[in-house]
Design an enzyme around this catalytic site. Structure first.
Site, PDB file in Angstrom:
ATOM      1  CB  ALA A  90      -6.554  -8.404   9.036  1.00 26.49           C
ATOM      2  CG  MET A  91      -6.943  -2.714  12.668  1.00 24.39           C
ATOM      3  SD  MET A  91      -5.203  -2.686  13.184  1.00 24.39           S
ATOM      4  CE  MET A  91      -4.955  -0.944  13.427  1.00 24.39           C
ATOM      5  CG  ASP A  92      -2.567  -6.590  12.426  1.00 28.66           C
ATOM      6  OD1 ASP A  92      -2.518  -5.521  13.060  1.00 28.66           O
ATOM      7  OD2 ASP A  92      -2.491  -7.706  12.962  1.00 28.66           O
ATOM      8  CE1 TYR A  93      -3.210  -9.130   6.700  1.00 22.76           C
ATOM      9  CE2 TYR A  93      -5.399  -9.314   5.761  1.00 22.76           C
ATOM     10  CZ  TYR A  93      -4.294  -9.896   6.329  1.00 22.76           C
ATOM     11  OH  TYR A  93      -4.264 -11.255   6.525  1.00 22.76           O
ATOM     12  N   GLY A  94      -2.488  -2.674   6.325  1.00 19.30           N
ATOM     13  CA  GLY A  94      -2.509  -1.241   6.034  1.00 19.30           C
ATOM     14  C   GLY A  94      -3.104  -0.410   7.140  1.00 19.30           C
TER      15      GLY A  94
END
Length: 326
Positions: A90-94
């Site tokens: 996901a984009m939200d990961y890091g």
């Protein structure tokens, strides 16, 4: 939808300026022996998608980001070599770092894996979602994803934003029609009632939900049956409750995984921040032969009933924001 609103797959990809390049050979992982290619991980059909996926999926969130960047490709090579064919990012990961790492692997192994990524929680409109997916494809070094989720479905108000005339759900349907995403879905660890409503009201292919024996927030009781009735692919996450269900006097990870696989799901996503954890979870998957009996399932549920409220509180406030912790 006006002609100006429509985008063709070619236009979308041209705007993305995709460049799939070669990737340098990954460094060897210390302490990791030869791949056991002869052994297998059981597979299940991912609901109505018809795709066969390993019952253990590689979580590429904060646990994956705990590996040094120069080891990430080797870790994914190891996971796929051991039989895992589902990568969850996901984009939200890091803030895109997970997708960038996965993209380095995909540059040479795209056909070997099923890749799921997610429209971030901050993008709830059609236009914002399209922009985010464009950026995700660049990081992933691919022209399509197998599964595109709307990340982190929250309360009823959040669902209303997604469902609006200019909501992000519209972008998912467009991208699926253009084959930029083969399949679409939603994820949630906040409210099983809201997830059940989303499943019932919308044309989704898959859902990803937080489920474990603590049975917090009624995903297992409400959302799972709703998904099964529509033959959606069900991806389970938070098998160990972010490790809060592990420890002295509690079940081990293998038992919690067996609980997950005893439910009518397709695969369980696990974050595995050490190669020893990867090896142990693969061993548990290979050893899985039959589900727990109803009595064994009830025993685990009763054992963890005292943690249901705490788990619900944790999941309600939890964000999959890629915090770099083990």
């Amino acid at each position: 939808m006006s002609s100006q609103d429509r985008i063709s797959r070619r236009e979308f990809l041209e705007r993305s300026s995709l460049a799939v390049g070669a990737v340098a050979a990954a460094p060897a992982l210390a302490g990791v022996g030869p791949l056991e290619a002869a052994a297998t991980i059981p597979r299940r059909t991912l609901g109505r998608t018809g795709v066969s996926v390993s019952i253990l999926a590689m979580g590429c969130g904060s646990r994956f980001l705990a590996y040094p960047a120069d080891q990430a490709t080797a870790v994914l090579e190891q996971a796929v070599g051991l039989g895992i064919n589902y990568l969850d990012t996901a984009m939200d990961y890091g803030k895109g770092e997970s997708e960038t790492r996965v993209g380095r692997f995909l540059a040479t192994r795209r056909r070997d894996v099923f890749v799921a990524t997610k429209v971030p929680t901050g993008a709830r409109t059609r236009d914002a979602a399209l922009r985010e997916v464009e950026a995700s494809l660049k990081r992933l070094q691919t022209d399509h994803v197998d599964l595109l989720h709307l990340h982190g479905l929250g309360d009823a108000a959040d669902l209303a934003k997604i469902e609006a005339a200019d909501g992000a759900l519209k972008a998912l349907y467009e991208l699926r029609a253009q084959k930029v995403a083969r399949f679409v879905g939603m994820t949630s660890h906040s409210d099983g009632t809201v997830m059940a409503s989303a499943i019932e009201r919308h044309d989704l292919d898959c859902v990803q939900m937080a489920m474990n024996p603590a049975r917090a927030l009624r995903f297992e009781e409400l959302a799972l049956p709703a998904a099964n009735r529509k033959n959606l692919g069900v991806i389970l996450m938070k098998v160990t409750g972010q490790d809060k269900l592990l420890g002295a006097g509690q079940a081990n990870a293998a038992s919690l995984l067996r609980y997950a696989w005893s439910l009518p799901i397709s695969t369980a996503v696990c974050g595995m921040p050490k190669v020893e954890f990867l090896a142990a979870n693969v061993a548990a998957a290979r050893a899985y032969a039959e589900p727990f009996s109803p009595a064994e399932m009830d025993r685990l549920r009763k054992q963890y009933a005292v943690q249901t409220v705490a788990m619900a509180r944790f999941f309600t406030g939890h964000r999959d924001d890629g915090t770099w912790t083990v």
